[in-house]
Design an enzyme around this catalytic site. Structure first.
Site, PDB file in Angstrom:
ATOM      1  N   GLU A 108      -6.055  -4.704  10.568  1.00 41.00           N
ATOM      2  CA  GLU A 108      -4.987  -3.632  10.672  1.00 41.00           C
ATOM      3  C   GLU A 108      -5.320  -3.076  11.833  1.00 41.00           C
ATOM      4  OE1 GLU A 108      -2.679  -2.851   6.683  1.00 41.00           O
ATOM      5  OE2 GLU A 108      -4.318  -1.387   6.813  1.00 41.00           O
ATOM      6  N   GLY A 140       1.862   2.580  10.896  1.00 39.85           N
ATOM      7  CA  GLY A 140       2.844   3.641  10.754  1.00 39.85           C
ATOM      8  C   GLY A 140       3.484   4.030  12.214  1.00 39.85           C
ATOM      9  N   ASN A 165       0.681  -1.296  -0.208  1.00 36.67           N
ATOM     10  CA  ASN A 165      -0.197   0.045   0.150  1.00 36.67           C
ATOM     11  C   ASN A 165       1.174   1.202   0.134  1.00 36.67           C
ATOM     12  OD1 ASN A 165      -1.960   1.976   0.337  1.00 36.67           O
ATOM     13  ND2 ASN A 165      -2.410   1.459   2.529  1.00 36.67           N
ATOM     14  N   TRP A 166       0.962   1.664  -1.072  1.00 43.61           N
ATOM     15  CA  TRP A 166       1.929   2.803  -1.344  1.00 43.61           C
ATOM     16  C   TRP A 166       1.239   4.230  -0.787  1.00 43.61           C
ATOM     17  CZ3 TRP A 166       4.272   2.275  -6.978  1.00 43.61           C
ATOM     18  CH2 TRP A 166       5.069   1.439  -6.901  1.00 43.61           C
ATOM     19  N   LYS A 167      -0.067   4.382  -0.661  1.00 47.73           N
ATOM     20  CA  LYS A 167      -0.489   5.567  -0.061  1.00 47.73           C
ATOM     21  C   LYS A 167      -0.320   6.637  -0.924  1.00 47.73           C
ATOM     22  CE  LYS A 167      -0.218   3.315   4.489  1.00 47.73           C
ATOM     23  NZ  LYS A 167      -0.564   3.454   6.060  1.00 47.73           N
ATOM     24  N   HIS A 227      -9.724   1.245   4.282  1.00 45.21           N
ATOM     25  CA  HIS A 227      -8.549   1.562   4.866  1.00 45.21           C
ATOM     26  C   HIS A 227      -8.811   2.372   6.222  1.00 45.21           C
ATOM     27  CE1 HIS A 227      -4.517   2.790   5.852  1.00 45.21           C
ATOM     28  NE2 HIS A 227      -3.913   1.524   5.690  1.00 45.21           N
ATOM     29  N   SER A 267       2.686  -2.113  10.434  1.00 43.87           N
ATOM     30  CA  SER A 267       4.408  -2.209  10.637  1.00 43.87           C
ATOM     31  C   SER A 267       4.902  -3.590  10.268  1.00 43.87           C
ATOM     32  CB  SER A 267       4.528  -1.738  11.956  1.00 43.87           C
ATOM     33  OG  SER A 267       4.105  -0.277  12.230  1.00 43.87           O
ATOM     34  N   GLU A 313      -7.360   4.776   7.241  1.00 43.43           N
ATOM     35  CA  GLU A 313      -7.080   6.132   6.813  1.00 43.43           C
ATOM     36  C   GLU A 313      -8.196   6.765   5.957  1.00 43.43           C
ATOM     37  OE1 GLU A 313      -2.949   5.660   5.087  1.00 43.43           O
ATOM     38  OE2 GLU A 313      -2.474   5.045   7.091  1.00 43.43           O
ATOM     39  N   GLY A 372       2.564  -1.116   4.512  1.00 46.99           N
ATOM     40  CA  GLY A 372       2.664   0.317   4.181  1.00 46.99           C
ATOM     41  C   GLY A 372       3.957   0.682   3.882  1.00 46.99           C
ATOM     42  N   GLY A 373       4.583   1.329   4.833  1.00 50.44           N
ATOM     43  CA  GLY A 373       6.028   2.045   4.971  1.00 50.44           C
ATOM     44  C   GLY A 373       7.237   1.083   4.362  1.00 50.44           C
TER      45      GLY A 373
END
Ligand code: PGA
Length: 251
Positions: A168, A174, A11-13, A96, A213, A98, A234-235
């Site tokens: 999640e 994150g 997930n590159w956001k 998601h 994470s 976010e 993600g990250g």
């Protein structure tokens, strides 16, 4: 060991320009040619065609990070399932945290989006998870039940197994705080029991991922668990070497 094929999704956001997406593909794809997992990359809408083109000969699929449930209309700033398919997407991340927390995504909207994605030919990746306060108040199961029940409420039983769920916990996204493999497995197992309440065959087949994470150092421990069928990353998915290491850890 279950015979469910693991899914590992990036997930590159809101990261990566077209040039950065190209560079990622150049460095990542040669590392995962023999991967056993299904690999999904979720770039920005604008990079979808580029990443779809770059990955078309391999086993990597491309997914969007959201979509609207209507086919078309006066919805400024939104995109439809047909547009995503046109751009080369094979899947879509829905709900998601976010989107839920920062952009007012509701359970009702998700109840509409998940079946529309399936009917359109996109694999929905439905995200669920509790906040730190909800976990402290021992409300994790209640929150997961509400989110899962809504998200799959209008999916016919015979198509339930095609949905992918990503558990999640919001406190792990994150933050560098990963759920322990036990916490992650418990929650994924609970999600599976919620699906079983609708259809036991689908519950056996549905893929349930963990996200929050995930990194190369903890991936093998999380992904080795019976109830965890992959990861939404993600990250660590922004770095081609780190993401390739996580894909490899999935078996
Ligand atoms: P993270 O994000 O891996 O950076 O915690 C996961 C996600 O939001 O899907």
């Amino acid at each position: 060991m279950s015979d469910r094929i693991p899914v590992v999704a990036a997930n590159w956001k809101m990261h990566k320009t077209l040039a950065e997406a190209t560079d990622f593909c150049d460095r990542f794809l040669p590392q995962v040619e023999d991967a056993a997992a299904e690999i999904v990359i979720c770039p920005s809408y604008l990079s979808l065609p580029l990443v779809a083109e770059a990955t078309k000969v391999g086993a990597v699929e491309v997914a969007a990070q959201n979509m609207h449930y209507e086919d078309s209309g006066a919805f400024t700033g939104e995109v439809s399932a047909a547009m995503l398919l046109d751009a080369g997407a094979k899947a879509v991340v829905l709900g998601h945290s976010e989107r839920r927390q920062l952009f007012c995504e509701t359970d009702e909207a998700l109840a509409r989006k998940v079946p529309v994605a399936l009917e359109s030919g996109l694999m929905p990746i439905l995200c669920v998870g509790e906040t730190a306060e909800e976990r402290e108040r021992d409300e994790t199961d209640r929150i997961l039940r509400r989110q899962i029940d809504a998200g799959i409420s209008r999916v016919p039983a015979e198509r339930l197994a095609e949905v992918v769920v990503a558990y999640e916990p919001i406190w792990a996204i994150g933050t560098g705080k990963t759920a322990t493999p036990e916490q992650a497995e418990d929650a994924c197992g609970f999600v599976r029991s919620l699906v079983a309440a609708r259809d036991t065959t689908a519950a056996e087949r549905i893929r349930i991922l963990y996200g929050g994470s995930v990194k190369p150092a903890n991936a093998a421990d999380l992904l080795g668990r019976e109830e965890i069928d992959g990861a939404l990353v993600g990250g660590a998915s922004l770095d081609p070497d780190d993401f390739a290491a996580i894909v490899t850890a999935a078996g």
